[in-house]
Design a protein around this motif. Structure first.
Motif, short mmCIF file in Angstrom:
data_model
loop_
_atom_site.label_atom_id
_atom_site.label_comp_id
_atom_site.label_asym_id
_atom_site.label_seq_id
_atom_site.Cartn_x
_atom_site.Cartn_y
_atom_site.Cartn_z
N MET A 1 1.09 -1.20 -0.01
CA MET A 1 -0.15 0.11 -0.02
C MET A 1 0.86 1.00 -0.02
O MET A 1 1.78 1.21 0.76
CB MET A 1 -0.89 0.16 1.35
CG MET A 1 -1.80 1.04 1.37
SD MET A 1 -2.87 1.36 2.85
CE MET A 1 -4.10 -0.08 2.16
N TRP B 1 -0.28 1.95 9.90
CA TRP B 1 0.77 2.52 8.99
C TRP B 1 2.20 1.91 9.28
O TRP B 1 2.86 1.49 8.25
CB TRP B 1 0.93 3.96 8.82
CG TRP B 1 1.86 4.47 8.03
CD1 TRP B 1 2.88 5.28 8.42
CD2 TRP B 1 1.94 4.36 6.56
NE1 TRP B 1 3.88 5.46 7.13
CE2 TRP B 1 3.09 4.77 6.10
CE3 TRP B 1 1.10 3.50 5.66
CZ2 TRP B 1 3.58 4.89 4.74
CZ3 TRP B 1 1.22 3.64 4.28
CH2 TRP B 1 2.50 4.38 4.05
N TYR C 1 -7.33 7.17 5.20
CA TYR C 1 -7.49 7.98 6.48
C TYR C 1 -8.33 9.18 6.23
O TYR C 1 -9.32 9.31 7.18
CB TYR C 1 -5.80 8.52 6.75
CG TYR C 1 -5.87 9.76 7.78
CD1 TYR C 1 -5.75 9.20 9.09
CD2 TYR C 1 -6.11 10.95 7.58
CE1 TYR C 1 -5.76 10.08 10.20
CE2 TYR C 1 -6.08 11.98 8.72
CZ TYR C 1 -5.61 11.37 9.81
OH TYR C 1 -5.66 12.40 10.89
N ILE D 1 -8.66 -3.42 5.27
CA ILE D 1 -8.03 -2.27 6.18
C ILE D 1 -9.30 -1.63 6.93
O ILE D 1 -8.89 -1.37 8.23
CB ILE D 1 -7.38 -1.50 5.50
CG1 ILE D 1 -6.36 -0.49 6.58
CG2 ILE D 1 -8.09 -0.63 4.50
CD1 ILE D 1 -5.20 -0.07 5.82
N GLU E 1 -2.20 5.99 -0.98
CA GLU E 1 -3.49 5.07 -0.84
C GLU E 1 -3.97 4.98 0.75
O GLU E 1 -5.22 5.23 1.02
CB GLU E 1 -3.34 3.66 -1.13
CG GLU E 1 -3.15 3.40 -2.75
CD GLU E 1 -2.56 2.01 -2.84
OE1 GLU E 1 -3.21 1.60 -4.09
OE2 GLU E 1 -1.73 1.54 -2.25
N PHE E 2 -2.86 5.20 1.62
CA PHE E 2 -3.19 5.29 2.92
C PHE E 2 -3.77 6.43 3.41
O PHE E 2 -4.75 6.65 4.23
CB PHE E 2 -1.84 5.07 3.76
CG PHE E 2 -2.16 4.70 5.24
CD1 PHE E 2 -2.61 3.56 5.75
CD2 PHE E 2 -1.80 5.69 6.25
CE1 PHE E 2 -3.01 3.27 7.24
CE2 PHE E 2 -2.03 5.47 7.57
CZ PHE E 2 -2.49 4.34 8.08
N THR E 3 -3.33 7.65 2.77
CA THR E 3 -4.03 8.75 3.22
C THR E 3 -5.27 8.84 2.76
O THR E 3 -6.25 9.58 3.35
CB THR E 3 -3.10 10.00 2.20
OG1 THR E 3 -1.79 9.97 2.78
CG2 THR E 3 -3.57 11.28 2.52
N ALA F 1 1.72 5.36 0.42
CA ALA F 1 1.27 6.73 1.19
C ALA F 1 0.07 7.15 0.90
O ALA F 1 -0.74 7.54 1.65
CB ALA F 1 2.41 7.49 1.47
N ILE G 1 2.06 -1.62 7.90
CA ILE G 1 2.15 -1.77 6.53
C ILE G 1 3.61 -1.59 5.86
O ILE G 1 4.25 -2.24 4.99
CB ILE G 1 1.10 -0.80 5.85
CG1 ILE G 1 -0.24 -1.26 6.04
CG2 ILE G 1 1.37 -0.62 4.64
CD1 ILE G 1 -1.48 -0.23 5.96
N ARG G 2 4.30 -0.65 6.43
CA ARG G 2 5.58 -0.18 6.28
C ARG G 2 6.44 -1.36 6.38
O ARG G 2 7.46 -1.45 5.58
CB ARG G 2 5.95 1.01 6.73
CG ARG G 2 5.38 2.52 6.38
CD ARG G 2 5.92 3.54 6.87
NE ARG G 2 7.60 3.41 6.36
CZ ARG G 2 7.98 4.69 5.86
NH1 ARG G 2 7.22 5.66 5.50
NH2 ARG G 2 9.21 4.61 5.65
N PHE H 1 -4.11 4.55 13.63
CA PHE H 1 -3.81 4.77 12.23
C PHE H 1 -2.20 4.46 12.20
O PHE H 1 -1.62 4.16 11.36
CB PHE H 1 -4.14 6.25 11.85
CG PHE H 1 -5.34 6.09 10.87
CD1 PHE H 1 -5.48 5.50 9.94
CD2 PHE H 1 -6.49 6.61 11.43
CE1 PHE H 1 -6.74 5.49 9.06
CE2 PHE H 1 -7.77 6.56 10.68
CZ PHE H 1 -7.85 5.98 9.58
#
Length: 165
Positions: A1, A43, A10, A55, A5-7, A3, A46-47, A39
């Motif tokens: 994923m 994150w 979020y 998710i 996509e994560f944003t 950053a 995921i990293r 979150f």
């Protein structure tokens, strides 16, 4: 994923998760802290390369667990809401609906929002609001009518939410 996509996730889930956490913690600041922490933990996972299938569901579960842990740490364990064993679809739907409602209220002009909340949240009469704000009762009535109409006109808010209006 990524950053990006994560944003996006979020931005989509932050407010609904806060509303969900608020129902558990009954404390706005604690709810926001719980969601932020969840979150950040996810994150980090995921990293590190962990795969998360759903998710959204994982975040709701993480927020629920973190909120319950916060309550346990505050010795308020006996005040946990019932049925906290699992995150249900109803929990998610309710949190998303509440977030949409509060976003719509927050988008009102400041004076209209203030009048609306004094009426609906604080339970003040139109006359009490008018007296406190130095307005006429007619002005208060008009602002409440406009606020209610704007919420009813918002198609993203479920009609049943508006029954309390």
């Amino acid at each position: 994923m990524t950053a990006r996509e994560f944003t996006r996730i979020y931005n989509k889930l932050y407010m609904p998760l806060c509303m969900y956490a608020l129902r558990i913690t009954e404390n706005t600041a604690l709810a926001h802290d719980t969601v932020q922490g969840s979150f950040m933990r996810i994150w980090g996972m995921i990293r590190e390369g962990h795969e998360i299938n759903s998710i959204e569901r994982y975040l709701y579960r993480a927020v629920r667990n973190a909120a319950i842990e916060q309550i346990r740490n505050e010795d308020r364990y006996t005040s946990l809401p019932e049925n906290m064993d699992e995150v249900s679809e109803e929990d998610i739907d309710t949190a998303e609906r509440d977030a949409r409602l509060w976003q719509a209220i927050d988008s009102m002009p400041p004076r209209r929002r203030e009048i609306f909340l004094m009426s609906r949240r604080d339970g003040l009469t139109y006359a009490e609001i008018a007296d406190e704000l130095g307005l006429s009762v007619k002005t208060v009535e008009n602002q409440i009518a406009k606020a209610t109409a704007s919420l009813r006109g918002n198609t993203r808010i479920n009609y049943f939410v508006l029954t309390f209006l």
